[in-house]
Design a protein around this motif. Structure first.
Motif, PDB file in Angstrom:
ATOM      1  N   PHE A  46       2.094   4.234   7.083  1.00  0.00           N
ATOM      2  CA  PHE A  46       0.824   3.554   6.891  1.00  0.00           C
ATOM      3  C   PHE A  46      -0.333   4.409   7.394  1.00  0.00           C
ATOM      4  O   PHE A  46      -1.379   4.491   6.765  1.00  0.00           O
ATOM      5  CB  PHE A  46       0.807   2.195   7.606  1.00  0.00           C
ATOM      6  CG  PHE A  46       1.443   1.104   6.828  1.00  0.00           C
ATOM      7  CD1 PHE A  46       0.945   0.727   5.589  1.00  0.00           C
ATOM      8  CD2 PHE A  46       2.553   0.454   7.321  1.00  0.00           C
ATOM      9  CE1 PHE A  46       1.526  -0.287   4.859  1.00  0.00           C
ATOM     10  CE2 PHE A  46       3.154  -0.558   6.597  1.00  0.00           C
ATOM     11  CZ  PHE A  46       2.641  -0.928   5.361  1.00  0.00           C
ATOM     12  N   ARG A  47      -0.126   5.034   8.539  1.00  0.00           N
ATOM     13  CA  ARG A  47      -1.169   5.892   9.085  1.00  0.00           C
ATOM     14  C   ARG A  47      -1.489   7.014   8.100  1.00  0.00           C
ATOM     15  O   ARG A  47      -2.641   7.335   7.845  1.00  0.00           O
ATOM     16  CB  ARG A  47      -0.718   6.459  10.440  1.00  0.00           C
ATOM     17  CG  ARG A  47      -1.841   7.044  11.247  1.00  0.00           C
ATOM     18  CD  ARG A  47      -1.404   7.452  12.658  1.00  0.00           C
ATOM     19  NE  ARG A  47      -0.843   6.342  13.414  1.00  0.00           N
ATOM     20  CZ  ARG A  47       0.449   6.197  13.699  1.00  0.00           C
ATOM     21  NH1 ARG A  47       1.326   7.096  13.310  1.00  0.00           N
ATOM     22  NH2 ARG A  47       0.877   5.166  14.391  1.00  0.00           N
ATOM     23  N   THR A  48      -0.452   7.607   7.521  1.00  0.00           N
ATOM     24  CA  THR A  48      -0.661   8.672   6.538  1.00  0.00           C
ATOM     25  C   THR A  48      -1.389   8.131   5.313  1.00  0.00           C
ATOM     26  O   THR A  48      -2.320   8.760   4.804  1.00  0.00           O
ATOM     27  CB  THR A  48       0.687   9.299   6.112  1.00  0.00           C
ATOM     28  OG1 THR A  48       1.328   9.822   7.278  1.00  0.00           O
ATOM     29  CG2 THR A  48       0.491  10.410   5.101  1.00  0.00           C
ATOM     30  N   ILE A 103      -4.313   2.321  -1.094  1.00  0.00           N
ATOM     31  CA  ILE A 103      -3.898   1.109  -0.392  1.00  0.00           C
ATOM     32  C   ILE A 103      -3.994  -0.132  -1.271  1.00  0.00           C
ATOM     33  O   ILE A 103      -3.011  -0.843  -1.457  1.00  0.00           O
ATOM     34  CB  ILE A 103      -4.710   0.906   0.911  1.00  0.00           C
ATOM     35  CG1 ILE A 103      -4.437   2.031   1.888  1.00  0.00           C
ATOM     36  CG2 ILE A 103      -4.427  -0.450   1.537  1.00  0.00           C
ATOM     37  CD1 ILE A 103      -3.018   2.085   2.397  1.00  0.00           C
ATOM     38  N   ILE A 104      -5.155  -0.416  -1.826  1.00  0.00           N
ATOM     39  CA  ILE A 104      -5.312  -1.627  -2.639  1.00  0.00           C
ATOM     40  C   ILE A 104      -4.479  -1.543  -3.921  1.00  0.00           C
ATOM     41  O   ILE A 104      -3.780  -2.505  -4.254  1.00  0.00           O
ATOM     42  CB  ILE A 104      -6.798  -1.938  -2.904  1.00  0.00           C
ATOM     43  CG1 ILE A 104      -7.433  -2.381  -1.574  1.00  0.00           C
ATOM     44  CG2 ILE A 104      -6.962  -3.008  -3.981  1.00  0.00           C
ATOM     45  CD1 ILE A 104      -8.912  -2.648  -1.628  1.00  0.00           C
ATOM     46  N   ASN A 115      -1.587  -4.272  -4.918  1.00  0.00           N
ATOM     47  CA  ASN A 115      -1.624  -4.950  -6.217  1.00  0.00           C
ATOM     48  C   ASN A 115      -0.369  -4.683  -7.034  1.00  0.00           C
ATOM     49  O   ASN A 115       0.186  -5.595  -7.653  1.00  0.00           O
ATOM     50  CB  ASN A 115      -2.865  -4.544  -7.003  1.00  0.00           C
ATOM     51  CG  ASN A 115      -4.131  -5.130  -6.415  1.00  0.00           C
ATOM     52  OD1 ASN A 115      -4.089  -6.141  -5.732  1.00  0.00           O
ATOM     53  ND2 ASN A 115      -5.254  -4.487  -6.654  1.00  0.00           N
ATOM     54  N   ALA A 116       0.101  -3.444  -7.042  1.00  0.00           N
ATOM     55  CA  ALA A 116       1.304  -3.106  -7.805  1.00  0.00           C
ATOM     56  C   ALA A 116       2.538  -3.762  -7.195  1.00  0.00           C
ATOM     57  O   ALA A 116       3.393  -4.286  -7.909  1.00  0.00           O
ATOM     58  CB  ALA A 116       1.488  -1.596  -7.856  1.00  0.00           C
ATOM     59  N   GLY A 138      -9.836  -6.687  -1.731  1.00  0.00           N
ATOM     60  CA  GLY A 138     -10.191  -6.346  -0.360  1.00  0.00           C
ATOM     61  C   GLY A 138     -11.278  -7.249   0.179  1.00  0.00           C
ATOM     62  O   GLY A 138     -11.661  -7.145   1.334  1.00  0.00           O
ATOM     63  N   GLN A 139     -11.773  -8.161  -0.641  1.00  0.00           N
ATOM     64  CA  GLN A 139     -12.866  -9.035  -0.239  1.00  0.00           C
ATOM     65  C   GLN A 139     -12.404 -10.471   0.044  1.00  0.00           C
ATOM     66  O   GLN A 139     -13.208 -11.314   0.394  1.00  0.00           O
ATOM     67  CB  GLN A 139     -13.938  -9.081  -1.349  1.00  0.00           C
ATOM     68  CG  GLN A 139     -14.477  -7.722  -1.744  1.00  0.00           C
ATOM     69  CD  GLN A 139     -15.092  -6.971  -0.573  1.00  0.00           C
ATOM     70  OE1 GLN A 139     -15.843  -7.531   0.198  1.00  0.00           O
ATOM     71  NE2 GLN A 139     -14.739  -5.701  -0.440  1.00  0.00           N
TER      72      GLN A 139
END
Length: 148
Positions: free
Chosen positions: A12-14, A23-24, A28-29, A37-38
């Motif tokens: 996750f850090r990477t 990330i998003i 979603n996938a 993200g909202q």
């Protein structure tokens, strides 16, 4: 002293540091969502949390195949081992539980059918033939009905 971390933490850090734009789309996938993200945050169940963690690790494994830096980090921390995903474990445990309940229910129905046959004074070898219960179990049922 640096706190210990897991392969997931490092992955996750990477992702956050080197692949933030993924990330998003990854969320979603993985979950067939349209997260922007909202959205407002809330509380989730333990099952949902476990499923999210499992799907995330699966997605990270797929990402690790494409991104060398992530792959090297995961291989270093995990020793290259493939982990069984928590969601898969939960699913398998639930399947076992459902199958055991179904078998118990079917067995109870079979025994009720055998009791009906015994009450109707059907010969015990025929009860055995049609219910596939063992003769000792059939005799036990007959004794319980006061028919033996």
């Amino acid at each position: 002293m640096e706190p210990s971390s897991t392969a997931y933490d490092d992955s996750f850090r990477t992702l956050l540091n080197d692949c933030r734009e993924l990330i998003i789309p990854v969320v979603n996938a993985a979950f067939c969502e349209n997260y922007t993200g909202q959205q407002k945050t809330g509380t989730i169940s333990e099952f949902t949390k476990s499923a999210i963690c499992a799907m995330t690790s699966h997605v990270l494994a797929l990402i690790a195949q494409k991104y060398k830096k992530v792959r090297e980090g995961v291989e270093h921390i995990m020793g290259g081992k493939i982990l069984e995903y928590e969601a898969k474990t939960i699913r398998n445990e639930e399947r076992k539980k459902v199958m055991a309940e179904a078998r118990a229910e079917a067995n109870a129905e079979t025994e009720e059918r055998a009791k009906d046959m015994i009450r109707d004074r059907m010969e015990l070898p025929l009860v055995e033939k049609y219910t596939h219960l063992s003769m000792p179990r059939i005799k036990e049922l007959a004794r319980g009905l006061g028919m033996l």
